[in-house]
Design a protein around this motif. Structure first.
Motif, mmCIF file in Angstrom:
data_model
loop_
_atom_site.group_PDB
_atom_site.id
_atom_site.type_symbol
_atom_site.label_atom_id
_atom_site.label_comp_id
_atom_site.label_asym_id
_atom_site.label_seq_id
_atom_site.Cartn_x
_atom_site.Cartn_y
_atom_site.Cartn_z
ATOM 1 N N SER A 49 -0.243 -6.297 1.894
ATOM 2 C CA SER A 49 -0.758 -5.177 2.879
ATOM 3 C C SER A 49 -2.164 -5.637 3.448
ATOM 4 O O SER A 49 -2.271 -4.974 4.337
ATOM 5 N N ARG A 75 -5.870 1.807 5.059
ATOM 6 C CA ARG A 75 -4.912 0.870 4.386
ATOM 7 C C ARG A 75 -5.777 -0.254 3.585
ATOM 8 O O ARG A 75 -5.286 -0.501 2.243
ATOM 9 N N ALA A 105 0.915 -1.252 -0.037
ATOM 10 C CA ALA A 105 -0.148 -0.023 -0.068
ATOM 11 C C ALA A 105 0.814 1.289 -0.106
ATOM 12 O O ALA A 105 0.510 2.193 -0.940
#
Length: 373
Positions: free
Chosen positions: A107, A84, A8
């Protein structure tokens, strides 16, 4: 093969970002065509982050446009998990799977509709106790369910994390441990350095690490200096953490023996670790702990919190007596090492154990796992 690797925010320059860069490097070294996908944080460029990490720069880095909602919310501070996961969803929506033979997600921390999900700490569907917290968890849960999918292989950073993953997901996914890579060769080059009465701590200056709690060990270690070497970020409350460390140093009248270093270069970090006799990890259940192994490579005797992957997979393998539960235990451990003249033995043993986490071992194991998919 043509491979997509997603992280990310490479610009955060943390352990997870180093893992993503190392995965891309391993595939490129094996002759594959790799695209590293990420988003950009204006506070630090991707190239700056790679320099801080001392990592390989993949040939093809694709910087995606940050969704408007994430731009409005910012990068750090509150709602970190939610932001995120928004970036993960945006990537999964945009990636054209048919153009890639393999897609790796580093991520989401949950199994997604990719080939490999690398999980640092498993996300789970849970509820907070307060009304505000329950509302936040509902938002997170909704996103988790949207991005969830049948990944072919789950990789985790330690046996401790694997145990947590099994508690959340059971045996629904094929999951294996792939320890993060550590630049063992770089940190072991201590020629010309000799050990001093220095205790080193390497960590982000973030709230959950509770770094200020370590200062009080100097009360009864009159001949030692405590050096904090950490990374900061504008949204991680670093200023507050540093302020707390200084306040504790004043409180215990040890300000002259506490040094606070911010965003140090890898060369300076190596210089510190090569001089330090002990490395003390913060009172936090670290999922793995790259800095622990870096310190071991430089011959530091590691003392870590008796929980987390840093304990189960790293330091407990050296000596069970090097783990602490309360910060006061650190004093007892250092006194034991000194009284029994154990330093040279434990320092040498630490260097040997550090070799298990080299980049080369990481690369070879990753490529073998992919061959078996």
């Amino acid at each position: 093969m043509k491979i997509a690797v997603f992280n990310a925010l490479i610009s955060l320059a943390g352990g997870g970002e180093k893992v993503a860069l190392s995965i891309a490097r391993a595939f490129e070294e094996a002759g594959h065509d790799v695209h590293l996908y990420t988003y950009e944080d204006k506070s630090r460029s991707i190239d700056e982050a790679i320099k801080i990490l001392g990592s390989y720069r993949p040939r093809n880095i694709v910087v995606l446009n940050t969704p408007k909602l994430v731009r409005l919310l910012g990068i750090g501070g509150r709602f970190v998990r939610y932001r995120r996961l928004l970036l993960v969803k945006n990537f999964l929506d945009k990636i054209e799977r048919e153009n890639y033979d393999l897609v790796v997600d580093t991520s989401s921390n949950t199994p997604t509709a990719v080939d490999i999900s690398y999980i640092h700490y498993p996300e789970s569907y849970k509820r907070g106790e307060s009304l505000h917290r329950r509302g936040y968890e509902l938002l997170v849960d909704k996103l988790l369910r949207k991005i969830g999918g049948e990944t072919r292989l789950v990789l985790v950073n330690s046996s401790w994390t694997l145990n947590l993953f099994r508690k959340v997901w059971g045996d629904n996914y094929k999951a294996e441990v792939l320890h993060p890579p550590v630049d063992v060769d770089f940190f072991s080059k201590c020629e010309g350095s000799s050990k001093e009465n220095i205790i080193a701590t390497v960590s982000r200056y973030s709230l959950e690490k509770k770094l200020w709690e370590l200062v009080k060990i100097l009360r009864d270690l009159k001949n030692y200096k405590l050096v904090f070497a950490g990374s900061s970020h504008r949204h991680s409350f670093s200023d507050y953490v540093i302020k707390r460390i200084k306040e504790e140093a004043e409180r215990y009248n040890v300000r002259d023996r506490v040094e606070i270093l911010i965003d140090v270069s890898r060369e300076d970090l190596r210089r510190i670790l090569c001089k330090a006799s002990f490395y003390v990890h913060p009172p936090f259940a670290e999922h793995f702990g790259i800095s622990i192994v870096e310190a071991m490579s430089a011959g530091c005797v590691p003392i870590v919190y008796r929980d987390g992957g840093g304990w189960t997979d790293i330091v407990s393998k050296i000596d069970e007596r090097l783990g602490y539960v309360n910060v006061d235990d650190i004093l007892r451990i250092i006194h034991w090492v000194e009284a029994e003249n154990m330093f040279n033995y434990l320092s040498s043993l630490s260097k040997i154990h550090a070799e298990r986490f080299s980049y080369e071992k990481f690369r070879d194991k990753l490529l073998e796992m992919v061959r078996q998919l």
